[in-house]
Scaffold this motif. Structure first.
Motif, PDB file in Angstrom:
ATOM      1  N   UNK A 252       3.576   2.544   8.434  1.00 31.15           N
ATOM      2  CA  UNK A 252       4.979   2.489   8.855  1.00 31.15           C
ATOM      3  C   UNK A 252       5.083   2.572  10.371  1.00 31.15           C
TER       4      UNK A 252
ATOM      5  N   UNK B  49      10.717  -5.526   9.158  1.00 31.09           N
ATOM      6  CA  UNK B  49      10.170  -4.234   8.758  1.00 31.09           C
ATOM      7  C   UNK B  49       9.807  -4.179   7.286  1.00 31.09           C
TER       8      UNK B  49
ATOM      9  N   UNK C  93       5.874  -4.053   5.860  1.00 29.92           N
ATOM     10  CA  UNK C  93       5.365  -2.880   5.149  1.00 29.92           C
ATOM     11  C   UNK C  93       4.924  -3.277   3.752  1.00 29.92           C
TER      12      UNK C  93
ATOM     13  N   UNK D  64       4.167  -3.670 -10.432  1.00 32.28           N
ATOM     14  CA  UNK D  64       4.294  -4.475  -9.224  1.00 32.28           C
ATOM     15  C   UNK D  64       5.711  -4.956  -9.012  1.00 32.28           C
TER      16      UNK D  64
ATOM     17  N   UNK E 150       8.035  -2.699  -7.070  1.00 30.11           N
ATOM     18  CA  UNK E 150       8.021  -2.677  -5.611  1.00 30.11           C
ATOM     19  C   UNK E 150       9.123  -3.563  -5.048  1.00 30.11           C
TER      20      UNK E 150
ATOM     21  N   UNK F 253      12.406  -2.473  -2.668  1.00 31.59           N
ATOM     22  CA  UNK F 253      12.759  -3.094  -1.386  1.00 31.59           C
ATOM     23  C   UNK F 253      14.203  -3.581  -1.398  1.00 31.59           C
TER      24      UNK F 253
ATOM     25  N   UNK G  12      15.176   1.665   6.605  1.00 29.61           N
ATOM     26  CA  UNK G  12      14.478   1.036   5.484  1.00 29.61           C
ATOM     27  C   UNK G  12      13.004   1.411   5.458  1.00 29.61           C
ATOM     28  N   UNK G  13      12.367   1.487   6.626  1.00 30.70           N
ATOM     29  CA  UNK G  13      10.918   1.724   6.641  1.00 30.70           C
ATOM     30  C   UNK G  13      10.575   3.023   5.940  1.00 30.70           C
TER      31      UNK G  13
ATOM     32  N   UNK H  62      11.346   2.947   2.034  1.00 25.77           N
ATOM     33  CA  UNK H  62      10.396   2.147   1.266  1.00 25.77           C
ATOM     34  C   UNK H  62       9.055   2.858   1.180  1.00 25.77           C
ATOM     35  N   UNK H  63       8.599   3.387   2.301  1.00 19.23           N
ATOM     36  CA  UNK H  63       7.296   4.062   2.293  1.00 19.23           C
ATOM     37  C   UNK H  63       7.323   5.261   1.351  1.00 19.23           C
TER      38      UNK H  63
ATOM     39  N   UNK I 290       7.300   4.081  -2.293  1.00 20.19           N
ATOM     40  CA  UNK I 290       5.988   3.553  -2.666  1.00 20.19           C
ATOM     41  C   UNK I 290       4.997   4.685  -2.846  1.00 20.19           C
TER      42      UNK I 290
ATOM     43  N   UNK J 229       1.034   5.403  -5.310  1.00 25.98           N
ATOM     44  CA  UNK J 229      -0.143   6.219  -5.031  1.00 25.98           C
ATOM     45  C   UNK J 229      -0.631   6.977  -6.260  1.00 25.98           C
TER      46      UNK J 229
ATOM     47  N   UNK K  64      -3.057   5.068  -8.386  1.00 22.27           N
ATOM     48  CA  UNK K  64      -4.425   4.974  -7.871  1.00 22.27           C
ATOM     49  C   UNK K  64      -5.195   6.242  -8.180  1.00 22.27           C
ATOM     50  N   UNK K  65      -4.518   7.368  -8.082  1.00 19.55           N
ATOM     51  CA  UNK K  65      -5.241   8.628  -8.140  1.00 19.55           C
ATOM     52  C   UNK K  65      -5.352   9.226  -9.532  1.00 19.55           C
TER      53      UNK K  65
END
Lengths: 262, 460, 312
Positions: free
Chosen positions: A72, A180, A184, B266, B269, B273, B380-381, B384-385, B388, B393, B396-397
């Motif tokens: 990010x 952005x 990402x 998928x 995601x 967004x 937004x950044x 979204x992060x 996600x 994550x 995956x774990x």
């Protein structure tokens, strides 16, 4: 060039979210690493000596989460310019565009490497404290985590390097995509989704290739300290593959940045 | 006042559909889900139908028995090699593994049981060895009895089996594997550790048989060598060691229906967004001021937005989950997911409908959660992060975390919502379908609540 | 609903900066009220508070006697243009107006009316991302007019308009006021407001400096100065000075005379036989009046350029 670097540094440090993202990187890396090391113990093994756990790699598992904030941060360093149309000011101040992108790369990578070092050291420290209590003692063949140990040092330094390369990869993608959310999503898909999708490619050779050369899988081979011979590629080769990904993104980013309209 | 709210909803719908990117984003979500689910189905497979249906392994000390008769023995002791170790008497068609049988037996922790033909299982008393056990055959009926003293017999159960005139009857010992599940990042491996059972019998007799003419052998392939399994006799007491299990095998426990929706991971995601952008775009360029000047009741604006994005995502989600299911079924069937191990399933079966509609509900609630978080963070950044991190994550774990931690994560975090698409309960199932969706709904409501509280107090 | 805006004792702080400090004024219907002040004076803040977007620390802002957030269909009471850039670039202009219309239950036929009013008919189906600044301004104005409101607020409406557009806006604002609406316009272009506004609210550093008509303000700034053009400047200056006036040379031929009415100056010059080509009451421009008024209140000063720099 120095003034351009200084400008980029000022831009980065005066945005409050930068500090939060870097702190977030450290916190999430150490937190996840702690969770993992606290929950692994030798009860799961036929006998403690037969555990074959890769304790340095385990403590450094936090990278799976920590890299998100790095992505990010690096993406924003580029796409923020387009979102606020600051790009026009930036380019009028420094018309040699390659300088701008280089300066961003230098500044972002530097702060990420610092945060990554803190995160990695923190994770190892936690691992060193917690693992012996879970049965991973020298008696069972697990010396306490120490940077004096060659492979552990390699795993730690490599992980810090990994974070830096992820930052470069994200910066490049940000320059390519310029948006952005799109950037990402692209980087996250490249890192997390590509290996999963690759598993379902029917052709075994293509599948093998994709699984081994995907940026995250290749890059994280640097963390492996046990069973290194069984890896499809040597650890530094893995980091090299990730470096190729990052370079490709940066080169494409440079080219597009230079030749496109602002 | 309610028509006012209707206006707000109409306005938000217009806002949504008039931005091409967002509509496109939802279409991509559908596409990703359907294509990837089909892809996964085409390479997944099972051999459940060709795998053996039963396990039939134990050590048998036996004699032929002709016509009606009975076999009796006293189990004087049983080693607790496993909670389900078995020691008792059996009437079996032949020494061929998998052949029909009836048995009455005792276990270290599960009492007395009458079992037959890999299907019947009737519980007796909770007693342990020492104990008398008897089987009598009368025509096609075989009945099992237990007794504490060998005189007063209690019937445990009976079964109707057509067996040949001459059968084998005698004592047997079995002890199943201990199942070990090893979880590591990168995969889960399930292995078994065999156990060796041992029991002592006396007062054994088969009606019409001769005391000295006992034969003994391993039925089915044993994990142990012939030095370890076996039977010895001394002064009428038999010590028998055997390993294995006599049971119908679970024929594949894959959740076929859930596996039809692997692409959702998928598609979600793209949903995240779009939903985040739907709200964060307002905070860019000060557009939120236009919105709040047109509609000063800010809480309602957020609710109207949530309603619009939720409904639109629900509809798109239905297309996605239904499409994923329909396109993946032929792939699965071609790869071995067929009766009898896996009965055919169809779109309008109750269970499938719950998963399909539930999956669409999951995506809709995810959209509302994303909207709430986007409204709180306003960028937004970050939103979204964060989303996600919450949803991708853990996937995956999961494999590498210890089971209790993974289960806890699957129960308490928003990922629990994925449970709505599960149709079987396995050892790694964290939470039931509707409660799981409820957890996600709770998070979505919480995010919206905080967002509404915040937006009313802050300057626009 | 009464077409008025009433601001009373308004106070608003952002962190440690006081943006608006005890501001009170009223905007009446039937006239164009100019809202002027240096950058950072608090104009945009005040407008946001009136629209219920920012909450004041003290004081009230009422539209037609009600707080904005209590209005059921606000767009039908107040139309506002705050920031022309506040449009999603991916959205078509028509759709932007459409959602606004939907939110307040305004008939969709009205959309075509306002689009025509602002002259965007040919561009209405294009995405706003491709609009020039002037087009975005027009779209913003269209949005303000959508509900046919009795109260209108425009923050810098002439930004980005070409001269033709500026003339159009002037005509629009005046006709809106003539219809009995209350029109509040903030602007930096003094020359514009001079011909457009009837009433002025001048603020500086968050405080009210003047709340008066344009005519009164200009008159106050003009004072009793008279501009005299004559070929015999030196003699004229001596004669007038001895008659009790204060004289200052402004350029080769012009003299500014203060303290004597024009007829008296004519008489004095006539007594000496001094001819002159121009004798006019100096009418200050609004800009001059404003600069004088806000000199102390300017937050962001540029070094003063001395107005009397003579190039003799």
């Amino acid at each position: 060039m120095r003034s351009t670097v200084y400008t980029e540094w000022t831009k980065l440090r005066t945005v409050p979210s930068s500090a939060w993202l870097l702190i977030g990187t450290v916190v999430s890396t150490v937190a996840l690493g702690s969770l993992i090391t606290a929950s692994v113990n030798t009860d799961f093994c036929p006998s403690p000596v037969e555990c074959f756990e890769d304790t340095p790699k385990l403590s450094l598992t936090g990278v799976y989460l920590g890299q998100l904030t790095v992505v990010v941060l690096a993406v924003l360093a580029m796409t923020n310019e387009y979102g606020t149309r600051m790009i026009q000011t930036t380019l009028s101040l420094a018309p040699r565009r390659y300088r701008v992108l280089s300066a961003k790369a230098i500044v972002v990578t530097a702060v990420v490497l610092v945060a990554a070092t803190v995160g990695v050291l923190g994770s190892l420290l936690v691992g060193r404290l917690i693992l012996p209590r879970n049965g991973f003692t020298p008696l069972h063949g697990y010396p306490p985590l120490s940077l004096g140990d060659g492979p552990t040092l390699r795993a730690a330094a490599g992980t810090v390097l990994y974070f830096g390369l992820i930052a470069l990869l994200s910066l490049g993608v940000g320059a390519i995509v310029r948006d952005t959310a799109g950037a990402i999503t692209t980087v996250v898909s490249l890192l997390y989704v590509l290996p999963i999708v690759a598993q379902f490619v029917p052709d075994p050779d293509v599948r093998k290739f994709l699984l081994e050369y995907a940026p995250m899988s290749a890059g994280l081979t640097i963390q492996v300290t046990v069973g290194v011979d069984l890896l499809p590629m040597r650890p530094w080769a893995g980091i090299g593959v990730l470096a190729c990904w990052a370079s490709a993104a940066m080169i494409a980013g440079f080219a597009l940045f230079r030749y496109r309209d602002a | 006042m309610s028509d006012r709210f209707g206006h707000l909803v109409r306005a938000e719908w217009t806002k949504f559909r008039s931005v091409r990117r967002w509509v496109l984003g939802l279409l991509i979500a559908i596409g990703l889900t359907v294509v990837l689910s089909t892809l996964f189905a085409s390479v997944g497979g099972t051999d459940a139908n060709s795998a053996p249906a039963v396990a039939d392994r134990f050590h048998f000390v036996h004699q032929p028995m002709t016509g009606d008769g009975s076999v009796v023995a006293r189990v004087s002791g049983q080693e607790p090699s496993h909670d389900w170790a078995k020691a008792g008497v059996m009437i079996k068609q032949s020494t061929a593994s998998g052949s029909p049988y009836a048995a009455i037996l005792v276990t270290p922790r599960n009492g007395v049981r009458f079992q037959a033909d890999f299907r019947t299982d009737i519980g007796g008393s909770g007693r342990t060895a020492p104990l008398w056990l008897k089987l009598t055959r009368s025509g096609t009926t075989i009945t099992g009895y237990e007794s504490a003293d060998g005189t007063t017999w209690t019937e445990v159960g009976s079964v109707s089996l057509s067996l040949p005139q001459t059968v084998e009857a005698g004592m047997f010992v079995a002890s199943p594997e201990i199942v070990e599940i090893q979880r590591q990042f990168g995969g889960t491996s399930i292995g078994g550790r065999p156990t060796l059972g041992r029991a002592t019998f006396d007062n054994a007799s088969v009606s019409g048989g001769e005391p000295a003419k006992w034969q003994h052998e391993d039925i089915g392939a044993s994990m142990f060598t012939s030095d370890e399994t076996g039977a010895t006799e001394s002064g009428g007491t038999f010590t028998v060691s055997g390993s294995g299990e006599i049971i119908r095998l679970q024929q594949g426990d894959d959740d076929l229906i859930f596996n039809s929706f692997t692409g959702v991971v998928f598609g979600l995601m793209a949903v995240i967004v779009v939903a985040v952008l739907f709200i964060t775009s307002e905070f860019k360029r000060g557009m939120i001021r236009t919105t709040f000047a047109a509609s000063p009741r800010r809480g309602r604006v957020l609710v109207a937005k949530a309603l619009v994005i939720g409904l639109v995502t629900f509809v798109a989600g239905l297309a996605a989950t239904a499409g994923a299911f329909l396109l993946s079924q032929p792939q699965f069937r071609a790869n071995g997911y067929r009766p009898p191990a896996y009965p055919y399933v169809h779109l309008f079966d109750g269970v499938v409908m719950r998963a399909v509609v539930g999956g669409a509900l999951f995506l809709a609630l995810l959209a509302v959660l994303s909207l709430g978080i986007g409204a709180i963070l306003r960028r937004s950044a970050g939103a979204i992060a964060l989303l996600i991190a919450i949803f991708i994550v853990p996937q995956i774990l999961f494999g590498g975390l210890p089971l209790n931690v993974a289960l806890w994560v699957g129960r308490v975090t928003p990922v629990a919502g994925l449970a709505i698409m599960q149709t079987t309960k396995r050892w790694d199932t964290a939470i039931d379908p509707w409660p799981g969706l409820g957890v996600l709904a709770g998070y979505a409501a919480l995010a919206m609540g905080v967002a509404i509280w915040q937006v009313r107090r802050r300057d626009a | 609903m009464e077409a008025t805006i009433e601001v009373n004792g308004l106070r608003k702080r952002y962190g440690r900066t006081v943006a608006v400090d005890g501001l009170s004024f009223t905007v009446q219907p039937g006239q164009v009220t100019g809202f002027v002040g240096p950058n950072g004076a608090g104009k945009s803040t005040t407008m946001r508070v009136i629209l219920g977007l920012d909450a004041p620390d003290e004081g009230t802002a009422l539209v037609g006697g009600q707080p904005y957030r209590m209005l059921r269909v606000p767009l039908c009471h107040v139309g506002a243009l705050l920031d022309a850039g506040a449009i999603h670039p991916g959205r078509r202009a028509r759709d932007h107006l459409l959602w606004m219309a939907h939110s307040n239950g305004i008939a969709t036929a009205r959309i075509n009316e306002v689009i025509e009013m602002v002259g965007l008919t040919s561009a209405a189906r294009r995405r706003a991302g491709g609009y020039s600044l002037g087009m975005r301004q027009r779209l913003g104005i269209a949005g303000a007019l959508l509900g046919d409101p009795p109260v209108l607020m425009f923050d810098e409406p002439v930004n980005g308009l070409d001269p033709e557009g500026i003339r159009w806006i002037r005509g629009l604002l005046r006709s809106l006021a003539a219809e009995g609406r209350a029109v509040l316009v903030s602007s930096h272009l003094m020359s514009e407001l001079q011909d457009t506004a009837d009433h002025l609210v001048v603020i500086g550093r968050g405080r009210l400096i003047a709340d008066t008509t344009v005519a009164a303000l200009v008159a106050a700034a003009s004072g009793d100065r008279v501009v005299l053009r004559t070929a015999h400047r030196t003699e004229a200056m001596t004669a007038l000075a001895s008659a009790g006036a204060t004289v200052a040379a402004t350029d080769r031929e012009a003299v500014t005379v203060t303290g004597l009415p024009a007829e008296r100056i004519a008489a004095v010059l006539g007594e000496r036989g001094l001819s002159f080509s121009e004798l006019a009451a100096h009418r200050a421009t609004l800009e001059e009046a404003y600069m004088e008024l806000t000199r102390d209140a300017v937050e962001f000063n540029s070094p003063t350029v001395r107005a009397e720099a003579s190039d003799e």
